[in-house]
Design a protein around this motif. Sequence first.
Motif, PDB file in Angstrom:
ATOM      1  N   PRO A 121      10.920 -48.782   2.092  1.00 15.03           N
ATOM      2  CA  PRO A 121      11.179 -47.647   2.991  1.00 15.03           C
ATOM      3  C   PRO A 121      10.514 -46.351   2.571  1.00 15.03           C
ATOM      4  O   PRO A 121      10.643 -45.341   3.271  1.00 15.03           O
ATOM      5  N   GLY A 122       9.824 -46.339   1.441  1.00 15.58           N
ATOM      6  CA  GLY A 122       9.078 -45.171   1.027  1.00 15.58           C
ATOM      7  C   GLY A 122       9.908 -44.124   0.324  1.00 15.58           C
ATOM      8  O   GLY A 122      11.103 -44.286   0.080  1.00 15.58           O
ATOM      9  N   VAL A 123       9.245 -43.025  -0.017  1.00 15.96           N
ATOM     10  CA  VAL A 123       9.864 -41.894  -0.714  1.00 15.96           C
ATOM     11  C   VAL A 123       9.794 -40.633   0.143  1.00 15.96           C
ATOM     12  O   VAL A 123      10.763 -39.886   0.255  1.00 15.96           O
ATOM     13  N   PHE A 124       8.636 -40.422   0.769  1.00 15.60           N
ATOM     14  CA  PHE A 124       8.434 -39.226   1.597  1.00 15.60           C
ATOM     15  C   PHE A 124       8.922 -39.530   3.017  1.00 15.60           C
ATOM     16  O   PHE A 124       8.142 -39.681   3.954  1.00 15.60           O
ATOM     17  N   THR A 125      10.220 -39.598   3.164  1.00 18.39           N
ATOM     18  CA  THR A 125      10.808 -40.142   4.397  1.00 18.39           C
ATOM     19  C   THR A 125      10.884 -39.137   5.543  1.00 18.39           C
ATOM     20  O   THR A 125      11.321 -39.492   6.640  1.00 18.39           O
ATOM     21  N   ASP A 126      10.452 -37.897   5.316  1.00 22.13           N
ATOM     22  CA  ASP A 126      10.521 -36.908   6.399  1.00 22.13           C
ATOM     23  C   ASP A 126       9.194 -36.725   7.123  1.00 22.13           C
ATOM     24  O   ASP A 126       9.025 -35.781   7.884  1.00 22.13           O
ATOM     25  N   ASP A 127       8.249 -37.628   6.905  1.00 22.38           N
ATOM     26  CA  ASP A 127       6.970 -37.605   7.624  1.00 22.38           C
ATOM     27  C   ASP A 127       6.824 -38.936   8.354  1.00 22.38           C
ATOM     28  O   ASP A 127       6.338 -39.918   7.800  1.00 22.38           O
ATOM     29  N   SER A 128       7.245 -38.947   9.614  1.00 16.78           N
ATOM     30  CA  SER A 128       7.270 -40.196  10.372  1.00 16.78           C
ATOM     31  C   SER A 128       5.883 -40.743  10.647  1.00 16.78           C
ATOM     32  O   SER A 128       5.717 -41.930  10.944  1.00 16.78           O
ATOM     33  N   GLU A 129       4.864 -39.899  10.549  1.00 17.61           N
ATOM     34  CA  GLU A 129       3.486 -40.342  10.790  1.00 17.61           C
ATOM     35  C   GLU A 129       2.757 -40.625   9.484  1.00 17.61           C
ATOM     36  O   GLU A 129       1.552 -40.893   9.493  1.00 17.61           O
ATOM     37  N   GLY A 130       3.473 -40.556   8.365  1.00 18.41           N
ATOM     38  CA  GLY A 130       2.842 -40.797   7.078  1.00 18.41           C
ATOM     39  C   GLY A 130       2.428 -42.246   6.897  1.00 18.41           C
ATOM     40  O   GLY A 130       2.828 -43.135   7.650  1.00 18.41           O
ATOM     41  N   PHE A 131       1.636 -42.486   5.861  1.00 14.73           N
ATOM     42  CA  PHE A 131       1.062 -43.800   5.613  1.00 14.73           C
ATOM     43  C   PHE A 131       2.007 -44.674   4.802  1.00 14.73           C
ATOM     44  O   PHE A 131       2.598 -44.224   3.810  1.00 14.73           O
ATOM     45  N   LEU A 132       2.143 -45.923   5.236  1.00 15.11           N
ATOM     46  CA  LEU A 132       2.790 -46.964   4.442  1.00 15.11           C
ATOM     47  C   LEU A 132       1.943 -48.225   4.543  1.00 15.11           C
ATOM     48  O   LEU A 132       1.365 -48.508   5.603  1.00 15.11           O
ATOM     49  N   LEU A 133       1.849 -48.958   3.468  1.00 19.41           N
ATOM     50  CA  LEU A 133       1.137 -50.229   3.485  1.00 19.41           C
ATOM     51  C   LEU A 133       1.895 -51.215   4.378  1.00 19.41           C
ATOM     52  O   LEU A 133       3.080 -51.455   4.171  1.00 19.41           O
ATOM     53  N   SER A 134       1.205 -51.759   5.351  1.00 21.49           N
ATOM     54  CA  SER A 134       1.851 -52.683   6.285  1.00 21.49           C
ATOM     55  C   SER A 134       2.039 -54.053   5.641  1.00 21.49           C
ATOM     56  O   SER A 134       1.318 -54.413   4.694  1.00 21.49           O
TER      57      SER A 134
END
Length: 247
Positions: A214-227
């Motif tokens: 679920p990531g760390v920088f959770t307040d950027d909904s358009e941020g990058f996560l590895l799919s």
Amino acid sequence: MLSFSEYPVRAASLVAGLGSTVVVAPHPDDEALGCGGLLALLRQAGQPVAAVLVSDGTMSHPNSVLFSAPARQAVRTAEFRHALTILGADAREPLLLNLPDGRVPASPTEPGFTESVAQLREFLEHHQTETVLVPWRRDPHPDHRATAQLVQATLAAMPHLPRRLEYVVWAWERAAPEDLPTAADAVQGFRLDIAAGLSQKQRAITAHRSQVAPGVFTDDSEGFLLSPEMLAHFAGPYEVYFEALES
């Protein structure tokens, strides 16, 4: 177009001949994704490993309010160090070039290029580098290509040329035909059997918590996560490399 799955396989014993190795990563996580298995194998074989982080890694989640750019950099640098520890490269302090994420300079006309080449050369010489791991020169991300240019300029200025292995990250997902090797590149592709280092590689990828759900920088909904689809390319027992053909 040749599929990576058709490349010949080289045994894990290849690492015994690599000697002192430096991995150059454009962003925190590229070291784990592209060559984490090889790094794990190197340390299992008792070969010294050092690392270079090129960018500051701040642009994966540029719209975060809870985490300022310096805070994002601190998180990602800590993840990078943690991943290196898992892979066994923790004994040596990494070189942090702190170049702007998304704007890594690719030529001497761009700010920071010449200074970074000098820092990188000093680091490689200090560690008596015998092998350097660098992104494939046309890996389809501008920072990866710029990193390859930085390394190329650095090696051109060194009297003793280390062995150069080019790894792939985004080529798995985004490569167009022209991004892959041609006869003019004079390289050979191969798959390295990393089965003995795969569990360490997977743990190192997971160490980059800000880049996986679920990531760390959770307040950027358009941020990058590895799919999940992207991560699947790095879950198998092989890594892909390119190396110059013997003349």
